[in-house]
Scaffold this motif. Structure first.
Motif, PDB file in Angstrom:
ATOM      1  N   ALA A  66       0.813  -1.161   0.074  1.00  0.00           N
ATOM      2  CA  ALA A  66       0.059   0.093   0.120  1.00  0.00           C
ATOM      3  C   ALA A  66       0.812   1.130   0.097  1.00  0.00           C
ATOM      4  N   SER A  67       1.885   1.296   0.769  1.00  0.00           N
ATOM      5  CA  SER A  67       3.013   2.410   0.900  1.00  0.00           C
ATOM      6  C   SER A  67       3.239   2.840  -0.558  1.00  0.00           C
ATOM      7  N   HIS A  68       3.468   1.808  -1.299  1.00  0.00           N
ATOM      8  CA  HIS A  68       4.289   2.158  -2.785  1.00  0.00           C
ATOM      9  C   HIS A  68       3.131   3.179  -3.486  1.00  0.00           C
ATOM     10  N   LEU A  69       1.878   3.040  -3.335  1.00  0.00           N
ATOM     11  CA  LEU A  69       0.665   3.812  -3.820  1.00  0.00           C
ATOM     12  C   LEU A  69       0.500   5.176  -2.901  1.00  0.00           C
ATOM     13  N   GLY A  70       1.109   5.323  -1.855  1.00  0.00           N
ATOM     14  CA  GLY A  70       0.834   6.392  -1.084  1.00  0.00           C
ATOM     15  C   GLY A  70      -0.436   6.214  -0.012  1.00  0.00           C
ATOM     16  N   ARG A  71      -0.583   4.804   0.354  1.00  0.00           N
ATOM     17  CA  ARG A  71      -1.809   4.470   1.002  1.00  0.00           C
ATOM     18  C   ARG A  71      -1.397   3.717   2.320  1.00  0.00           C
ATOM     19  N   GLU A  72      -2.244   3.211   2.899  1.00  0.00           N
ATOM     20  CA  GLU A  72      -1.816   2.413   4.257  1.00  0.00           C
ATOM     21  C   GLU A  72      -2.847   1.162   4.449  1.00  0.00           C
ATOM     22  N   GLN A  73      -2.441   0.049   4.831  1.00  0.00           N
ATOM     23  CA  GLN A  73      -3.483  -0.742   5.378  1.00  0.00           C
ATOM     24  C   GLN A  73      -4.550  -0.488   6.194  1.00  0.00           C
ATOM     25  N   GLU A  74      -5.745  -0.580   5.860  1.00  0.00           N
ATOM     26  CA  GLU A  74      -6.820  -0.333   6.776  1.00  0.00           C
ATOM     27  C   GLU A  74      -7.402  -1.603   7.232  1.00  0.00           C
ATOM     28  N   VAL A  75      -7.656  -1.307   8.534  1.00  0.00           N
ATOM     29  CA  VAL A  75      -8.346  -2.439   9.179  1.00  0.00           C
ATOM     30  C   VAL A  75      -9.859  -1.767   9.617  1.00  0.00           C
ATOM     31  N   LEU A  76     -10.735  -2.270   9.022  1.00  0.00           N
ATOM     32  CA  LEU A  76     -12.202  -1.929   9.443  1.00  0.00           C
ATOM     33  C   LEU A  76     -12.720  -2.693  10.713  1.00  0.00           C
ATOM     34  N   ILE A  77     -13.852  -1.991  11.291  1.00  0.00           N
ATOM     35  CA  ILE A  77     -14.350  -2.681  12.519  1.00  0.00           C
ATOM     36  C   ILE A  77     -15.867  -2.585  12.111  1.00  0.00           C
ATOM     37  N   ASP A  78     -16.483  -4.031  11.954  1.00  0.00           N
ATOM     38  CA  ASP A  78     -17.905  -4.384  11.387  1.00  0.00           C
ATOM     39  C   ASP A  78     -18.271  -5.453  12.159  1.00  0.00           C
ATOM     40  N   GLU A  79     -19.460  -5.993  11.929  1.00  0.00           N
ATOM     41  CA  GLU A  79     -20.178  -7.076  12.574  1.00  0.00           C
ATOM     42  C   GLU A  79     -19.174  -8.498  12.356  1.00  0.00           C
ATOM     43  N   ALA A  80     -18.323  -8.509  11.398  1.00  0.00           N
ATOM     44  CA  ALA A  80     -17.159  -9.522  11.061  1.00  0.00           C
ATOM     45  C   ALA A  80     -16.071  -9.350  11.883  1.00  0.00           C
ATOM     46  N   SER A  81     -15.792  -8.429  12.766  1.00  0.00           N
ATOM     47  CA  SER A  81     -14.559  -8.004  13.245  1.00  0.00           C
ATOM     48  C   SER A  81     -14.415  -8.667  14.580  1.00  0.00           C
ATOM     49  N   GLY A  82     -13.096  -8.747  15.114  1.00  0.00           N
ATOM     50  CA  GLY A  82     -12.887  -8.961  16.594  1.00  0.00           C
ATOM     51  C   GLY A  82     -12.105  -8.140  17.305  1.00  0.00           C
ATOM     52  N   ALA A  83     -11.556  -8.558  18.222  1.00  0.00           N
ATOM     53  CA  ALA A  83     -11.032  -7.519  19.291  1.00  0.00           C
ATOM     54  C   ALA A  83      -9.835  -6.881  18.665  1.00  0.00           C
ATOM     55  N   ASN A  84      -9.041  -7.677  17.844  1.00  0.00           N
ATOM     56  CA  ASN A  84      -7.896  -6.988  17.246  1.00  0.00           C
ATOM     57  C   ASN A  84      -7.943  -5.971  16.189  1.00  0.00           C
ATOM     58  N   ASN A  85      -9.292  -6.083  15.634  1.00  0.00           N
ATOM     59  CA  ASN A  85      -9.415  -5.013  14.881  1.00  0.00           C
ATOM     60  C   ASN A  85      -9.453  -3.722  15.538  1.00  0.00           C
ATOM     61  N   VAL A  86     -10.383  -3.809  16.659  1.00  0.00           N
ATOM     62  CA  VAL A  86     -10.336  -2.616  17.649  1.00  0.00           C
ATOM     63  C   VAL A  86      -9.177  -2.037  18.105  1.00  0.00           C
ATOM     64  N   LYS A  87      -8.300  -3.234  18.458  1.00  0.00           N
ATOM     65  CA  LYS A  87      -6.966  -2.727  19.161  1.00  0.00           C
ATOM     66  C   LYS A  87      -6.119  -2.296  18.048  1.00  0.00           C
ATOM     67  N   TYR A  88      -6.180  -2.746  16.798  1.00  0.00           N
ATOM     68  CA  TYR A  88      -5.076  -1.916  15.849  1.00  0.00           C
ATOM     69  C   TYR A  88      -5.664  -0.495  15.611  1.00  0.00           C
ATOM     70  N   TRP A  89      -7.062  -0.227  15.638  1.00  0.00           N
ATOM     71  CA  TRP A  89      -7.508   1.155  15.498  1.00  0.00           C
ATOM     72  C   TRP A  89      -6.907   1.677  16.774  1.00  0.00           C
ATOM     73  N   LEU A  90      -7.239   1.422  17.903  1.00  0.00           N
ATOM     74  CA  LEU A  90      -6.648   2.121  19.097  1.00  0.00           C
ATOM     75  C   LEU A  90      -5.256   2.701  18.942  1.00  0.00           C
ATOM     76  N   THR A  91      -4.543   1.434  18.524  1.00  0.00           N
ATOM     77  CA  THR A  91      -2.917   1.473  18.585  1.00  0.00           C
ATOM     78  C   THR A  91      -2.592   2.698  17.573  1.00  0.00           C
ATOM     79  N   VAL A  92      -2.914   2.608  16.339  1.00  0.00           N
ATOM     80  CA  VAL A  92      -2.670   3.723  15.169  1.00  0.00           C
ATOM     81  C   VAL A  92      -3.229   5.029  15.457  1.00  0.00           C
ATOM     82  N   ASN A  93      -4.100   4.966  16.246  1.00  0.00           N
ATOM     83  CA  ASN A  93      -4.854   6.423  16.513  1.00  0.00           C
ATOM     84  C   ASN A  93      -4.454   7.151  18.120  1.00  0.00           C
ATOM     85  N   GLY A  94      -3.357   6.363  18.613  1.00  0.00           N
ATOM     86  CA  GLY A  94      -3.047   6.710  19.745  1.00  0.00           C
ATOM     87  C   GLY A  94      -3.716   6.586  21.160  1.00  0.00           C
TER      88      GLY A  94
END
Length: 422
Positions: A358-386
């Protein structure tokens, strides 16, 4: 028109010929070096033939040329100047823009084997004072001959006359063989003979109706290389493919692997019917395989601008450039991306669940949080957003909200949930 076939009512079996049915020797030599080719941008010529494409203004065409160059394109088909006087004027302005911008872009222009088409191409070279390639096309397959009431002698005559016309006008003659994938070896041999006689240095083999398989591309190119090699005539091959069977990208990569010097494509694969080979996908693959260097961030800007001015919608899952191609909501994927993120290596994070960084195209990996998600989805969001990723209350409340809704939570929604939990 002279040179009609003797019986126009009953086609010969040759009209159904396809190089997919030919198998070359297993010990065939591999062209050296492998993948020597570059890409030829057909966006402003073949791409604009699609009925759903909006014809850009001259200003927009000039900006498209700028985007091509910034992304790493070094040659392009810039129009069909023989179609009418307005088209010729546009092509002249494009040529002037390239000259005045000092763009390192080799200029090609398309035309039929009609003297008026060739003269229009030559006029660009004469008015602007730049070298141009005349991509002069003619159909060669038996089915085209049958429908058009042509024969090989007529095709040979048109090639001779076109080559002579280009020499007189100061344009480089590039012989473009429409529907070559469905042209028999016998007919191709006669066409190649006149190419040798007239000193042709470049030949474009076309999969005009997208009929080829990668194995057919290999067979056609191997046979064609060998034909000229046996006669001591050096010629550079180019490949022009369409996507009717969904194989244009695979066929174009096969053409590169088997010695084509230029492979044609259009941005986002635009073009008539199912479109052309996708230039952007060719560039991404070539860049990732280290067969060429392209600016993928500039390529993304090119595709976005082209989509806006040509009236094209980029599918959400379009390879490398789609909106959703670096997004995931699966818990197992989020867990791996989170662990890679914690290791502090961007390339590892890019590669753990993606073959395109993704970085080659000026983007980042994005982890979404929806009905199919688990705790790690939330932890990733919390981590990258401080936020504190170990805060169980945050994780639970965000997940509860996600499980009760439809579709992924937005950043704003997640922040509001956290604010209410504090």
């Amino acid at each position: 028109m002279n040179g009609k076939t003797s019986d126009s009512s009953s086609p010969s079996p040759d009209v159904w010929f396809n190089w997919n049915a030919i198998r070359v020797a297993a010990d065939r030599p591999v062209p050296e070096p492998p993948y020597p080719g570059t890409f030829f941008d057909e966006t402003l010529r073949d791409g604009l033939q699609a009925p759903n494409i909006r014809n850009p203004s001259l200003e927009q065409k000039l900006k498209l040329v700028d985007h091509m160059v910034r992304s790493g394109v070094t040659s392009a088909d810039l129009g069909f100047p023989g179609s009418d006087p307005a088209a010729l004027r546009t092509c002249v302005e494009i040529a002037r823009h390239i000259l005045h911008s000092s763009h390192p872009l080799s200029q090609g222009y398309a035309g039929r084997t009609h003297p008026s088409d060739i003269n229009a191409i030559c006029e660009i070279a004469q008015q602007v004072g730049v070298p141009v390639d005349a991509y002069v096309f003619i159909g060669v397959s038996p089915i085209r001959q049958y429908v058009e009431d042509w024969d090989v002698r007529l095709i040979q005559r048109h090639i001779r006359e076109s080559a002579a016309e280009c020499r007189r006008g100061g344009a480089e003659f590039v012989l473009v063989l429409e529907d070559a994938v469905r042209c028999t070896p016998d007919v191709l041999g006669h066409v190649f003979d006149v190419a040798i006689d007239t000193g042709v240095r470049r030949v474009t083999l076309c999969d005009t109706v997208g009929a080829a398989l990668p194995s057919g591309v290999e067979s056609l190119l191997h046979w064609s290389h060998q034909y000229f090699r046996d006669r001591g005539h050096r010629v550079g091959f180019e490949w022009h493919g369409h996507n009717d069977r969904g194989l244009a990208l695979a066929n174009s990569l096969a053409a590169l692997a088997h010695g084509c010097e230029r492979v044609h494509g259009t941005i986002l694969g635009i073009g008539e019917r199912a479109g052309n080979a996708s230039l952007d996908q060719l560039m991404v693959n070539s860049h990732l395989d280290e067969h060429g260097h392209y600016d993928l961030k500039a390529l993304r800007e090119y595709s976005d601008y082209a989509a806006s001015v040509l009236g094209v919608e980029i599918p959400q899952n379009y390879p490398a450039l789609g909106r959703d191609v670096f997004k995931t909501s699966a818990g197992v994927h989020a867990s791996a991306i989170l662990k890679a993120h914690e290791k502090g290596n961007v390339l590892v994070k890019d590669a753990v669940y993606s073959s395109v960084p993704a970085s080659h195209l000026g983007r980042e990996q994005e982890v979404l949080i929806d009905e199919a998600s688990g705790a790690n989805n939330v932890k990733y969001w919390l981590t990258v957003n401080g936020y504190d990723s170990d805060n169980a209350a945050f994780v639970k409340q965000v997940l509860d909200k996600a499980k009760s809704g439809r579709g992924p939570l937005t950043d704003e929604q997640i922040r509001q949930i956290i604010a209410n939990a504090e």
